[in-house]
Write a protein that holds these residues in place. Structure first.
Motif, short mmCIF file in Angstrom:
data_model
loop_
_atom_site.label_atom_id
_atom_site.label_comp_id
_atom_site.label_asym_id
_atom_site.label_seq_id
_atom_site.Cartn_x
_atom_site.Cartn_y
_atom_site.Cartn_z
N GLY A 2 57.63 68.41 34.82
CA GLY A 2 56.31 68.24 34.43
C GLY A 2 56.75 66.63 35.31
N LYS A 3 55.59 66.05 34.61
CA LYS A 3 55.60 64.72 35.52
C LYS A 3 56.57 63.44 35.11
CE LYS A 3 52.55 60.36 35.03
NZ LYS A 3 52.12 59.19 34.32
N ILE A 4 57.00 63.65 33.82
CA ILE A 4 58.53 63.60 33.80
C ILE A 4 59.34 63.39 34.09
CG2 ILE A 4 60.09 61.88 31.27
CD1 ILE A 4 56.59 60.72 32.10
N ASP A 5 59.79 64.90 34.39
CA ASP A 5 60.78 65.37 34.36
C ASP A 5 60.93 65.56 36.53
OD1 ASP A 5 61.34 66.68 32.14
OD2 ASP A 5 60.17 67.88 32.57
N THR A 6 59.39 65.23 37.39
CA THR A 6 60.05 64.98 38.29
C THR A 6 60.18 63.20 38.90
OG1 THR A 6 57.89 66.48 38.63
CG2 THR A 6 58.77 64.58 39.93
N ARG A 7 59.96 62.46 37.32
CA ARG A 7 60.35 61.02 38.05
C ARG A 7 62.07 60.93 37.05
NH1 ARG A 7 60.32 56.81 40.43
NH2 ARG A 7 60.03 54.60 38.97
N VAL A 82 60.34 67.90 21.43
CA VAL A 82 58.92 67.82 21.13
C VAL A 82 59.46 69.22 22.62
CG1 VAL A 82 57.85 66.17 20.15
CG2 VAL A 82 59.06 66.14 23.06
N GLY A 83 59.90 69.65 23.49
CA GLY A 83 60.01 70.38 24.56
C GLY A 83 59.56 69.35 25.63
N ASP A 84 58.34 69.25 25.99
CA ASP A 84 57.90 68.85 27.35
C ASP A 84 57.98 67.12 27.19
OD1 ASP A 84 56.55 67.81 29.13
OD2 ASP A 84 54.33 69.46 28.56
N LEU A 85 58.57 66.71 28.02
CA LEU A 85 58.20 64.99 28.15
C LEU A 85 56.98 64.48 28.22
CD1 LEU A 85 61.86 63.86 29.48
CD2 LEU A 85 60.74 63.81 26.83
N ASP A 86 56.22 65.21 28.76
CA ASP A 86 54.74 65.09 29.15
C ASP A 86 53.62 65.23 27.73
OD1 ASP A 86 55.30 65.36 31.89
OD2 ASP A 86 54.27 66.65 32.55
N ARG A 87 54.24 65.10 27.08
CA ARG A 87 53.94 64.84 25.45
C ARG A 87 54.58 63.21 24.65
NH1 ARG A 87 55.34 69.42 21.53
NH2 ARG A 87 54.42 68.25 19.78
N PHE A 122 58.46 56.35 32.10
CA PHE A 122 57.00 55.98 31.45
C PHE A 122 56.07 55.36 31.85
CE2 PHE A 122 60.52 57.73 28.45
CZ PHE A 122 59.73 59.18 28.13
N GLY A 123 56.78 54.57 32.58
CA GLY A 123 55.19 53.53 33.46
C GLY A 123 55.11 52.95 31.92
N ASP A 124 53.78 52.74 32.04
CA ASP A 124 52.65 51.68 31.23
C ASP A 124 53.00 52.53 29.39
OD1 ASP A 124 52.37 49.52 32.20
OD2 ASP A 124 50.10 50.52 32.86
N ALA A 125 53.38 53.47 29.75
CA ALA A 125 53.99 54.52 28.31
C ALA A 125 55.27 53.72 27.36
CB ALA A 125 53.35 55.82 28.05
N GLY A 126 55.70 53.46 28.46
CA GLY A 126 57.18 52.83 28.05
C GLY A 126 57.47 51.82 27.82
N ARG A 127 56.23 50.43 27.66
CA ARG A 127 57.00 49.33 26.72
C ARG A 127 56.43 49.84 25.77
NH1 ARG A 127 56.13 46.13 31.29
NH2 ARG A 127 55.56 46.99 32.92
#
Length: 154
Positions: A2-7, A82-87, A122-127
């Motif tokens: 996923g996107k977050i695993d890639t990051r 939750v399994g998938d960090l993109d959640r 997480f980008g802006d979602a990490g704020r």
């Protein structure tokens, strides 16, 4: 992947296995779309590091690194929950506790180690909202403990 695993891979971060509880509690509670995470300690490769008090023998940089490790362990718990960090829709809040001397006043600089990590991953979602509290002692003699509240998609 996923996107977050890639990051995480881009940042050179390998998540550890989520730590098991050390007492009579659960590591997380998923209630609807809210994930409540128990406090995480600065474990690295199965060992606690950065023991002691800020303002005594530990520097702000060492405290920052301890908080970053707590953040990595929080992310490992999120993945376990939750399994998938993109959640992850948003990191809502971090609660930071810093074992420190009575005159140490840089708790916010220490907890930035976890806050900066959440934004890097997480980008802006990490704020997030947060607290940074000085305390006289933490479990097992660690310098930092951090808990979290996360909004996840169901």
């Amino acid at each position: 992947m996923g996107k977050i695993d890639t990051r995480l891979a881009e940042l050179g971060i390998t998540l550890p296995v989520a730590a098991a509880p050390a007492a009579n509690y659960v590591p997380f509670v998923l209630n609807g779309n809210q994930l409540i995470l128990s406090g995480q300690l600065p474990f690295q490769d199965g060992k606690l590091i950065h023991l002691g008090h800020l303002g005594d023998k530990l520097t702000v940089e060492e405290g920052y690194q301890a908080a970053r490790l707590c953040g990595i362990n929080l992310i490992a718990q999120i993945k376990a929950a939750v399994g998938d960090l993109d959640r992850v829709r948003r990191i809502l809040r971090l609660g930071g506790f810093v074992a420190s001397t009575a005159t140490f006043a840089d708790q916010p600089k220490v907890i930035n180690g976890a806050s900066d990590l959440m934004v890097e991953v997480f980008g802006d979602a990490g704020r997030h909202a947060r607290s940074a509290v000085g305390v006289p002692a933490l479990p097992l003699g660690v310098a930092v403990e951090i808990d979290a509240l996360v909004d996840v998609s169901v």
